[in-house]
Design a protein around this motif. Structure first.
Motif, PDB file in Angstrom:
ATOM      1  N   THR B 381       0.857  -1.229  -0.017  1.00 44.07           N
ATOM      2  CA  THR B 381      -0.131  -0.025  -0.060  1.00 44.07           C
ATOM      3  C   THR B 381       0.968   1.246  -0.023  1.00 44.07           C
ATOM      4  OG1 THR B 381      -1.745  -0.909   1.240  1.00 44.07           O
ATOM      5  CG2 THR B 381      -1.831   0.969   1.029  1.00 44.07           C
ATOM      6  N   THR B 382       0.727   2.039  -0.715  1.00 44.39           N
ATOM      7  CA  THR B 382       1.388   3.472  -1.214  1.00 44.39           C
ATOM      8  C   THR B 382       0.983   4.572  -0.354  1.00 44.39           C
ATOM      9  OG1 THR B 382      -0.008   4.255  -2.795  1.00 44.39           O
ATOM     10  CG2 THR B 382       2.063   2.744  -3.617  1.00 44.39           C
ATOM     11  N   ARG B 383       1.741   5.232   0.045  1.00 43.65           N
ATOM     12  CA  ARG B 383       1.459   6.691   0.906  1.00 43.65           C
ATOM     13  C   ARG B 383       0.338   7.229   0.350  1.00 43.65           C
ATOM     14  NH1 ARG B 383       1.619  11.806  -0.327  1.00 43.65           N
ATOM     15  NH2 ARG B 383       1.672  13.369   1.391  1.00 43.65           N
ATOM     16  N   ALA B 384       0.339   7.443  -1.227  1.00 38.98           N
ATOM     17  CA  ALA B 384      -0.903   8.072  -1.718  1.00 38.98           C
ATOM     18  C   ALA B 384      -2.217   7.520  -1.435  1.00 38.98           C
ATOM     19  CB  ALA B 384      -0.624   8.147  -3.510  1.00 38.98           C
ATOM     20  N   THR B 385      -2.291   6.270  -1.446  1.00 38.53           N
ATOM     21  CA  THR B 385      -3.456   5.465  -1.136  1.00 38.53           C
ATOM     22  C   THR B 385      -3.952   5.703   0.335  1.00 38.53           C
ATOM     23  OG1 THR B 385      -2.600   3.725  -2.706  1.00 38.53           O
ATOM     24  CG2 THR B 385      -4.519   3.243  -1.289  1.00 38.53           C
ATOM     25  N   ILE B 386      -2.838   5.561   1.175  1.00 42.18           N
ATOM     26  CA  ILE B 386      -3.497   5.991   2.641  1.00 42.18           C
ATOM     27  C   ILE B 386      -3.806   7.261   2.856  1.00 42.18           C
ATOM     28  CG2 ILE B 386      -2.448   6.198   5.018  1.00 42.18           C
ATOM     29  CD1 ILE B 386      -0.395   3.743   4.060  1.00 42.18           C
ATOM     30  N   VAL B 387      -3.157   8.419   2.396  1.00 40.20           N
ATOM     31  CA  VAL B 387      -3.791   9.722   2.410  1.00 40.20           C
ATOM     32  C   VAL B 387      -5.071   9.925   1.677  1.00 40.20           C
ATOM     33  CG1 VAL B 387      -3.118  11.970   1.372  1.00 40.20           C
ATOM     34  CG2 VAL B 387      -1.396  10.735   2.150  1.00 40.20           C
ATOM     35  N   GLU B 388      -5.322   9.150   0.849  1.00 44.73           N
ATOM     36  CA  GLU B 388      -6.752   9.318   0.014  1.00 44.73           C
ATOM     37  C   GLU B 388      -7.827   8.790   0.948  1.00 44.73           C
ATOM     38  OE1 GLU B 388      -6.970   6.987  -3.625  1.00 44.73           O
ATOM     39  OE2 GLU B 388      -8.853   7.310  -3.716  1.00 44.73           O
ATOM     40  N   TYR B 389      -7.322   8.005   1.975  1.00 42.12           N
ATOM     41  CA  TYR B 389      -8.648   7.399   2.700  1.00 42.12           C
ATOM     42  C   TYR B 389      -8.587   8.105   4.290  1.00 42.12           C
ATOM     43  CZ  TYR B 389     -10.018   4.326  -0.813  1.00 42.12           C
ATOM     44  OH  TYR B 389     -10.620   3.843  -2.068  1.00 42.12           O
ATOM     45  N   ALA B 390      -7.344   8.867   4.266  1.00 39.99           N
ATOM     46  CA  ALA B 390      -7.119   9.521   5.812  1.00 39.99           C
ATOM     47  C   ALA B 390      -8.398  10.020   6.454  1.00 39.99           C
ATOM     48  CB  ALA B 390      -6.104  10.579   5.693  1.00 39.99           C
ATOM     49  N   GLU B 391      -9.177  10.426   5.589  1.00 37.74           N
ATOM     50  CA  GLU B 391     -10.391  11.011   6.331  1.00 37.74           C
ATOM     51  C   GLU B 391     -11.422  10.176   6.703  1.00 37.74           C
ATOM     52  OE1 GLU B 391     -10.472  14.213   7.234  1.00 37.74           O
ATOM     53  OE2 GLU B 391      -8.520  14.304   6.251  1.00 37.74           O
ATOM     54  N   ALA B 392     -11.292   8.767   6.144  1.00 37.34           N
ATOM     55  CA  ALA B 392     -12.403   7.807   6.368  1.00 37.34           C
ATOM     56  C   ALA B 392     -12.160   7.268   7.693  1.00 37.34           C
ATOM     57  CB  ALA B 392     -12.166   6.678   5.445  1.00 37.34           C
ATOM     58  N   SER B 393     -13.124   6.472   8.396  1.00 37.18           N
ATOM     59  CA  SER B 393     -12.792   6.160   9.824  1.00 37.18           C
ATOM     60  C   SER B 393     -11.791   4.983   9.620  1.00 37.18           C
ATOM     61  CB  SER B 393     -14.132   5.135  10.258  1.00 37.18           C
ATOM     62  OG  SER B 393     -14.139   3.968   9.317  1.00 37.18           O
ATOM     63  N   THR B 394     -10.917   5.005  10.821  1.00 39.17           N
ATOM     64  CA  THR B 394      -9.750   4.072  10.931  1.00 39.17           C
ATOM     65  C   THR B 394     -10.118   2.760  10.110  1.00 39.17           C
ATOM     66  OG1 THR B 394      -9.085   5.077  12.811  1.00 39.17           O
ATOM     67  CG2 THR B 394      -8.343   2.939  12.542  1.00 39.17           C
ATOM     68  N   ARG B 395     -11.336   2.173  10.535  1.00 38.44           N
ATOM     69  CA  ARG B 395     -11.803   0.978   9.898  1.00 38.44           C
ATOM     70  C   ARG B 395     -11.802   0.947   8.681  1.00 38.44           C
ATOM     71  NH1 ARG B 395     -14.486  -4.203  10.790  1.00 38.44           N
ATOM     72  NH2 ARG B 395     -16.096  -4.136   9.443  1.00 38.44           N
TER      73      ARG B 395
END
Lengths: 81, 456
Positions: B381-395
């Motif tokens: 999993t790349t940084r960009a993918t994580i950042v894209e979902y940063a606003e979602a809930s942790t789960r």
């Protein structure tokens, strides 16, 4: 005391008591797994990261850095999409 | 007779087992390794160079004390239960074998001494063959007698980089550079203030001196206030970019240098192995260690903790805390004279532990990531993918990106993901404490098993 294991159809020689990962590295193998198309081998070295897993005698997911090699172990590469 | 289970056979666990057994308790020590010693005393009798080991006299004493202790080696603890009695479930057998033997231990007291593992920050190129944790260099040197490369860059933060560089040199490799994130002024501020407190930890100072003289002898550069911010290569490591960083570990543009090497050892700090403590229900502090009182007792009755899971302090602190925890677990009253020596050692080593914070990870490191840098090595999993979902809930973030859901269960990337999204993810909470096969879980559910997995 020596042990021999097989990897990728080759016979590799190691010292009795070495880990499978140690024998692979000592024989010039740097990687033995593919993840998303890239080659992986040892990373954490202490059994945490699961990057170095191989199939040993038909059992998948064996951490090469932790598993002590036994005479005649058949070691195979693994791949993860 | 008090039944005690000690989990982990590194310095803290060994000291706990020894002091508890000497106090007359019935002690079992459980460890996943084939030989006791943990990471600090990881060894193989045939091929560990004695120059790689420290405090072997103390190790020999502790090993001798194990004559009165049941030692359960090659045993992975996968579940623990609070209550009366406390229960510890282990699987015993070769690493990751298909049919290991299950055993459930019952205890009046448990000492958790599960230690810590390297925290390695992601860097562009860190999945290339030849890049390992700093701990891997130590483990391979001590356990297998081998070095990974011919020219190694050792990079990260903290005094632990120095023994790693020394190990490379002892095994005949070249250390191209040691790259330390803390700057000269940070180091002087942290270590230079009240230096007399460190002279109290004289053994430690001597150890550090030996590492520094190895660097001098080999003319190895020790770069302060710098980081490896990029790793280059196609099928393996060929070079790294070493760059100056500011106080917050943000890379400073225009200071890049290229250093050729075929191996990189990275260690930016340590992550305590908290999952057993969390499963027992132990209170965790805001800086994410196990909270203990003066007797090393956690918030859960009967459960003590010692060593790196209570704060990163090194082997000497772990030995002192372990000895205290073992006595307390065995029911030795607080006023007993046997506490005196380990209590004073623990006090001395706290000054050292406090100084280690000089090297703590600062949030600016995320600036050296590219969008396509892999953060979660298991799931790529790349940084960009994580950042894209940063606003979602942790789960939601974890399910969408798979970060932290792979085979290592976030042990490698978890805290880095938290740094990137700027919020905790509860990554330390793991229902199964170590690698277990489905078949082994199923066997545990069978009627023959004394305590089914659901606890009923």
């Amino acid at each position: 005391m020596r042990v021999t294991i097989s990897f990728d159809g080759q016979t590799l020689d190691g010292q009795d008591g070495q880990s499978i990962g140690g024998i692979l590295l000592a024989n010039g193998q740097r990687t033995w797994r593919t993840a998303a198309g890239a080659e992986r081998g040892i990373f954490c070295g202490i059994g945490i990261c699961q990057d170095c897993v191989v199939t040993v005698n038909g059992t998948e997911g064996v951490r090469a850095c932790q598993r002590t090699a036994c005479e005649g172990d058949v070691v195979e590469r693994e791949a993860r999409a | 007779m008090t039944r005690i289970v000690v989990i982990g056979a590194g310095p803290a666990g060994l000291a706990a087992a020894a002091s508890a057994a000497q106090a007359g308790a019935d002690v079992v020590i459980v460890d996943e390794g084939e030989r006791v010693g943990g990471q600090f005393w990881r060894h193989h009798p045939a091929f560990t160079d004695p120059r790689l080991q420290h405090q072997l006299g103390r190790f020999a004493q502790l090993e001798a004390a194990l004559a009165q202790v049941r030692v359960l080696s090659s045993a992975s603890v996968w579940r623990v239960e609070a209550g009366t009695p406390l229960r510890v479930h282990a699987l015993i057998g070769p690493v990751d074998a298909a049919q290991r033997q299950g055993e459930t231990l019952e205890a009046d007291a448990v000492v958790l001494a599960t230690g810590a593992h390297d925290r390695v920050l992601p860097v562009p190129g860190w999945t290339l063959p030849g890049v390992t944790s700093a701990g891997a260099v130590q483990a391979l040197a001590k356990r297998d007698g081998i070095a990974l490369g011919t020219r190694t860059v050792v990079a990260g933060a903290g005094p632990f980089l120095l023994p790693v560089a020394q190990s490379v040199a002892i095994l005949g490799g070249e250390v191209a550079e040691v790259v330390e994130a803390a700057s000269v002024s940070t180091l002087l501020g942290g270590w230079g203030r009240r230096p007399w407190e460190l002279t109290a930890a004289a053994g430690k100072a001597g150890e550090l001196g030996s590492y520094l003289s190895t660097l001098l002898k080999h003319r190895t550069p020790y770069r302060l206030g710098s980081a490896v911010t990029r790793i280059h290569g196609t099928s393996g490591v060929e070079a790294v970019t070493v760059q100056r960083i500011d106080r917050d570990w943000r890379p400073i543009a225009g200071t890049e240098r290229t250093v050729e090497c075929d191996a990189v050892a990275l260690g930016h700090g340590f992550t305590p192995r908290l999952e057993a403590a969390i499963q027992f229900g132990c209170e965790i502090t805001s800086d994410r260690f196990v909270r203990v009182d003066g007797q090393q007792l956690t918030s859960v009755p009967g459960v003590h903790a010692a060593g790196e899971i209570t704060g990163i302090g090194g082997a000497d602190a772990a030995l002192a805390e372990g000895a205290i925890a073992g006595l307390a677990a065995a029911g030795v009253p607080e006023a007993d004279l046997r506490y005196r020596a380990p209590l004073s050692a623990r006090r001395r080593m706290r000054a050292f532990a406090e100084r280690l914070k000089t090297h703590s990870i600062r949030p600016g490191w995320t600036a050296w990531l590219d969008d396509d840098t892999i953060v979660c090595r298991c799931e790529s999993t790349t940084r960009a993918t994580i950042v894209e979902y940063a606003e979602a809930s942790t789960r939601g973030m974890r399910l969408a990106t798979r970060a932290g859901l792979g085979p290592c269960q976030g042990r490698t990337c978890g805290r880095s993901v938290e740094d990137i999204i700027g919020a905790p993810t509860g990554i330390d909470r793991r229902p199964v404490l170590s690698s277990v096969r489905i078949g082994e879980l199923a066997a545990h559910r069978s009627p023959a098993a004394p305590h089914p997995i659901d606890g009923s």
